[in-house]
Every structure is written in C-alpha cells, then in structure tokens.
Design a protein around this motif. Structure first.
Motif, PDB file in Angstrom:
ATOM      1  N   GLN A  93       0.825  -1.208   0.000  1.00 28.85           N
ATOM      2  CA  GLN A  93       0.000   0.000   0.000  1.00 28.85           C
ATOM      3  C   GLN A  93       0.861   1.261   0.000  1.00 28.85           C
ATOM      4  OE1 GLN A  93      -3.271   0.247  -0.458  1.00 28.85           O
ATOM      5  NE2 GLN A  93      -3.391  -1.970  -0.636  1.00 28.85           N
ATOM      6  N   ILE A  94       1.978   1.236   0.715  1.00 27.58           N
ATOM      7  CA  ILE A  94       2.885   2.392   0.730  1.00 27.58           C
ATOM      8  C   ILE A  94       3.494   2.606  -0.658  1.00 27.58           C
ATOM      9  CG2 ILE A  94       5.105   3.220   1.632  1.00 27.58           C
ATOM     10  CD1 ILE A  94       4.266   1.921   4.332  1.00 27.58           C
ATOM     11  N   VAL A  95       3.893   1.516  -1.307  1.00 26.28           N
ATOM     12  CA  VAL A  95       4.451   1.627  -2.660  1.00 26.28           C
ATOM     13  C   VAL A  95       3.398   2.170  -3.624  1.00 26.28           C
ATOM     14  CG1 VAL A  95       5.334   0.276  -4.620  1.00 26.28           C
ATOM     15  CG2 VAL A  95       6.227  -0.118  -2.327  1.00 26.28           C
ATOM     16  N   MET A  96       2.160   1.723  -3.489  1.00 31.90           N
ATOM     17  CA  MET A  96       1.084   2.239  -4.344  1.00 31.90           C
ATOM     18  C   MET A  96       0.857   3.730  -4.096  1.00 31.90           C
ATOM     19  SD  MET A  96      -1.553  -0.967  -4.337  1.00 31.90           S
ATOM     20  CE  MET A  96      -2.823  -0.126  -5.211  1.00 31.90           C
ATOM     21  N   ALA A  97       0.897   4.138  -2.835  1.00 34.96           N
ATOM     22  CA  ALA A  97       0.717   5.559  -2.513  1.00 34.96           C
ATOM     23  C   ALA A  97       1.872   6.387  -3.073  1.00 34.96           C
ATOM     24  CB  ALA A  97       0.594   5.749  -1.000  1.00 34.96           C
ATOM     25  N   LEU A  98       3.090   5.869  -2.974  1.00 39.10           N
ATOM     26  CA  LEU A  98       4.241   6.589  -3.527  1.00 39.10           C
ATOM     27  C   LEU A  98       4.154   6.694  -5.051  1.00 39.10           C
ATOM     28  CD1 LEU A  98       7.203   5.258  -1.352  1.00 39.10           C
ATOM     29  CD2 LEU A  98       6.307   7.595  -1.449  1.00 39.10           C
ATOM     30  N   PHE A  99       3.743   5.612  -5.691  1.00 36.01           N
ATOM     31  CA  PHE A  99       3.551   5.640  -7.144  1.00 36.01           C
ATOM     32  C   PHE A  99       2.513   6.697  -7.514  1.00 36.01           C
ATOM     33  CE2 PHE A  99       1.073   4.437 -10.862  1.00 36.01           C
ATOM     34  CZ  PHE A  99       2.067   4.300 -11.822  1.00 36.01           C
ATOM     35  N   ALA A 100       1.392   6.689  -6.793  1.00 35.78           N
ATOM     36  CA  ALA A 100       0.333   7.661  -7.078  1.00 35.78           C
ATOM     37  C   ALA A 100       0.835   9.087  -6.868  1.00 35.78           C
ATOM     38  CB  ALA A 100      -0.889   7.385  -6.211  1.00 35.78           C
ATOM     39  N   LEU A 101       1.635   9.295  -5.823  1.00 37.10           N
ATOM     40  CA  LEU A 101       2.156  10.632  -5.553  1.00 37.10           C
ATOM     41  C   LEU A 101       3.120  11.085  -6.646  1.00 37.10           C
ATOM     42  CD1 LEU A 101       2.565  13.098  -3.655  1.00 37.10           C
ATOM     43  CD2 LEU A 101       4.429  11.807  -2.623  1.00 37.10           C
ATOM     44  N   ILE A 102       4.110  10.250  -6.943  1.00 34.90           N
ATOM     45  CA  ILE A 102       5.172  10.666  -7.870  1.00 34.90           C
ATOM     46  C   ILE A 102       4.671  10.706  -9.313  1.00 34.90           C
ATOM     47  CG2 ILE A 102       7.423  10.027  -8.819  1.00 34.90           C
ATOM     48  CD1 ILE A 102       8.032   8.835  -5.996  1.00 34.90           C
ATOM     49  N   ILE A 103       4.040   9.656  -9.761  1.00 34.28           N
ATOM     50  CA  ILE A 103       3.651   9.556 -11.167  1.00 34.28           C
ATOM     51  C   ILE A 103       2.354  10.309 -11.452  1.00 34.28           C
ATOM     52  CG2 ILE A 103       3.039   7.971 -13.042  1.00 34.28           C
ATOM     53  CD1 ILE A 103       5.981   7.811 -12.133  1.00 34.28           C
TER      54      ILE A 103
END
Length: 157
Positions: A93-103
């Motif tokens: 979930q953290i990786v998904m949130a980071l992806f959503a934030l950056i990309i």
C-alpha cells in the motif's frame, strides 16, 4: 475516515456510471449519424476517447479502494504467516501511494500545468486538454487516500 471513504466510493461509482452511460449514448449517436443520417457527427470520436480516459483512470482509483477487486498475484502472500502478511500488505500500500504521488499527482500535475499554460485545445470539442488530463492527479490523490485507508484497516485487523 470511514465516512469519507464511503462518500468517495459513492461519488466515484456515480461518476463511473454517468461517464459510461454518456459513452454508450455517444457511440450509439455516432453509429446513427454515420449510417442512418449519412453525415457522421464530428465530436463523437473525440468525446469517446476522453470518456475512456476518464473511465479508465477513475476505474483504477475505484478498484484500488475496493481491495478485494484489485488484480493482484497473492499466491506467495497467502503462504506467509498472518503477521508477515500484514506487514507486506502495508508495504504494498505504501508503494502504491508513492507511485500515485510521484507519477500521478506530481507528473500528472505537471502535465495539466503544461497543457494549460501552452493553451492546447482539443480539435473537435474545443476543450482545454489540461481539463481532460486533470483526472490523473485527482485520481492520484484518491488512490493515496485509499492506500492510507487500507493501511489503517490493516492496523485494526
């Protein structure tokens, strides 16, 4: 947070149904205007393209909130003990949130800003393309919210 989650789900569901209904009407009108009237409508292809963009990105955000409906390969995850499974799910979930934030949020925000500042306008609908692309950073924020909601849910399981 639960009320916000429920409200956001209902709004996205309503938007998805509305966009899909408009897409169906648009495509039916395109077929009727092309074959029955003999003069195809000029805006229907572009509207269908933009509606599919919004439908796809909003659908991805919605499915992220519906944790059970999201496509994933969880064979190895299901073999882990309960405590390790929860920690791995939090990392996911953290990786998904980071992806959503950056990309999506930062990258999509830059795309929206660039297209609006350049004044790019769609050819048939005369809509600024920045408005069409604005769904990307908006859904990035929604995905981030759903990821944090899923992490909070994992803490109470």
């Amino acid at each position: 947070m639960e009320k916000t989650y429920q409200f956001l789900n209902k709004v996205i569901e309503w938007l998805l149904v509305t966009i899909f209904a408009l897409l169906v009407i648009d495509v039916v009108w395109q077929v009727i205007s092309r074959y029955a009237v003999g003069k195809p409508s000029s805006f229907t292809e572009e509207f269908a393209r933009f509606a599919l963009i919004w439908l796809t990105v909003l659908g991805a955000a919605y499915i992220n909130g519906q944790k059970e409906g999201h496509l994933s390969m969880d064979f190895l995850l299901s073999k882990l003990p309960e405590n390790k499974r929860h920690s791995r799910q939090k990392v996911i979930q953290i990786v998904m949130a980071l992806f959503a934030l950056i990309i999506m949020v930062i990258g999509g925000g830059n795309l929206v800003y660039t297209t609006l500042s350049l004044g790019q306008i769609s050819s048939a609908l005369n809509v600024p393309l920045g408005f069409v692309y604005s769904i990307v950073p908006i859904c990035g924020l929604v995905i981030m919210f759903f990821s944090f909601y899923n992490i909070k849910k994992l803490n109470f399981e």
